[in-house]
Design an enzyme around this catalytic site. Structure first.
Site, short mmCIF file in Angstrom:
data_model
loop_
_atom_site.label_atom_id
_atom_site.label_comp_id
_atom_site.label_asym_id
_atom_site.label_seq_id
_atom_site.Cartn_x
_atom_site.Cartn_y
_atom_site.Cartn_z
N GLY A 95 -76.67 -45.89 -2.06
CA GLY A 95 -77.19 -47.24 -2.20
C GLY A 95 -78.62 -47.43 -1.76
N ASP A 122 -79.67 -49.59 2.38
CA ASP A 122 -79.68 -50.85 1.64
C ASP A 122 -79.13 -52.01 2.46
OD1 ASP A 122 -77.07 -49.83 1.53
OD2 ASP A 122 -76.81 -50.20 -0.61
N ASP A 139 -73.90 -53.44 7.69
CA ASP A 139 -72.73 -54.26 7.98
C ASP A 139 -71.99 -53.68 9.18
OD1 ASP A 139 -71.54 -52.14 6.46
OD2 ASP A 139 -71.48 -53.41 4.69
N LYS A 145 -76.02 -57.98 7.07
CA LYS A 145 -74.97 -58.98 6.92
C LYS A 145 -74.39 -59.31 8.29
CE LYS A 145 -72.29 -58.65 3.23
NZ LYS A 145 -71.37 -58.07 2.22
N LEU A 190 -71.93 -58.77 -2.22
CA LEU A 190 -73.23 -58.67 -2.89
C LEU A 190 -73.33 -57.41 -3.73
CD1 LEU A 190 -75.45 -59.59 0.19
CD2 LEU A 190 -74.49 -61.13 -1.53
N ASP A 208 -73.29 -52.13 -4.63
CA ASP A 208 -72.47 -51.91 -5.80
C ASP A 208 -71.08 -52.54 -5.70
OD1 ASP A 208 -70.42 -49.13 -5.44
OD2 ASP A 208 -71.67 -49.88 -3.82
N ARG A 263 -75.47 -51.41 -9.27
CA ARG A 263 -76.52 -51.03 -8.31
C ARG A 263 -77.91 -51.26 -8.90
NH1 ARG A 263 -74.75 -48.03 -3.85
NH2 ARG A 263 -72.83 -46.85 -4.14
#
Length: 176
Positions: A43, A102, A105, A133, A155, A161, A167
């Site tokens: 990502g 990317d 989290d 996030k 998202l 993705d 992506r």
């Protein structure tokens, strides 16, 4: 039968570019040309490509490498275990390493990447994420640089993705 919710663009292509440029402005003064940018695959590749080009426009010609770590597979939630699928190719001994991802989290991938580059002898490890996030629990580390505070939504786009798809969208879109 209820209509499905239409995707909502949260950050358009110009917004993405502005976030990357702002990060490059903050990062360029604290690294040198010996630094190595390490992209977390898969990502992070869109963000890493854009950020390293933005750094080059600011006179920083960093090295580049990648780590392929996986914790999500094709699911929507982390499995809680980080699988290292491919390691570093460059020697980072004595260098500043800028880890690029990317989204932040759980923090598990970023933490594992930092451990890997530290074990390989990096003199300094900096972490940078395009988006962070909110998370309900404390994380093992916080990124040194965060571009965008994302909402707690599902998202896609700009590297994010849905089961390996979407992506390549140039914007960030919420699918929930």
């Amino acid at each position: 039968m209820a209509d499905p919710v239409a995707p909502e663009t949260l950050l358009d292509e110009d917004g993405v570019r502005a976030v990357v440029d702002a990060l490059a402005d903050r990062i360029a003064p604290v690294i040198d040309d010996e630094a190595v940018a390490v992209c977390l695959l898969t990502g992070g590749i869109w963000f890493a490509a854009d950020l390293t080009r933005a750094l080059a426009r600011r006179g920083r010609m960093v090295g580049f490498d990648a780590l392929w770590l996986a914790s999500y597979g094709d699911g929507k939630t982390s499995r809680g275990v980080i699988e290292e699928r491919a390691g570093l190719q460059r020697d980072v001994t004595g260098k500043t390493v800028l880890i690029l991802d990317d989204v932040f989290d759980t923090g598990l991938s970023l933490k594992r990447a930092a451990e890997i580059v530290e074990a390989r002898g990096a003199a300094r490890v900096l972490t940078c994420v395009f988006a962070s996030k909110p998370w309900p629990e404390p994380r093992a580390l916080e990124p040194d640089f965060v571009g965008w505070q994302a909402p707690a939504r599902y998202l896609v786009g700009y590297g994010l993705d849905s089961a390996g798809r979407m992506r390549g969208l140039p914007s960030i879109v919420a699918l929930d």
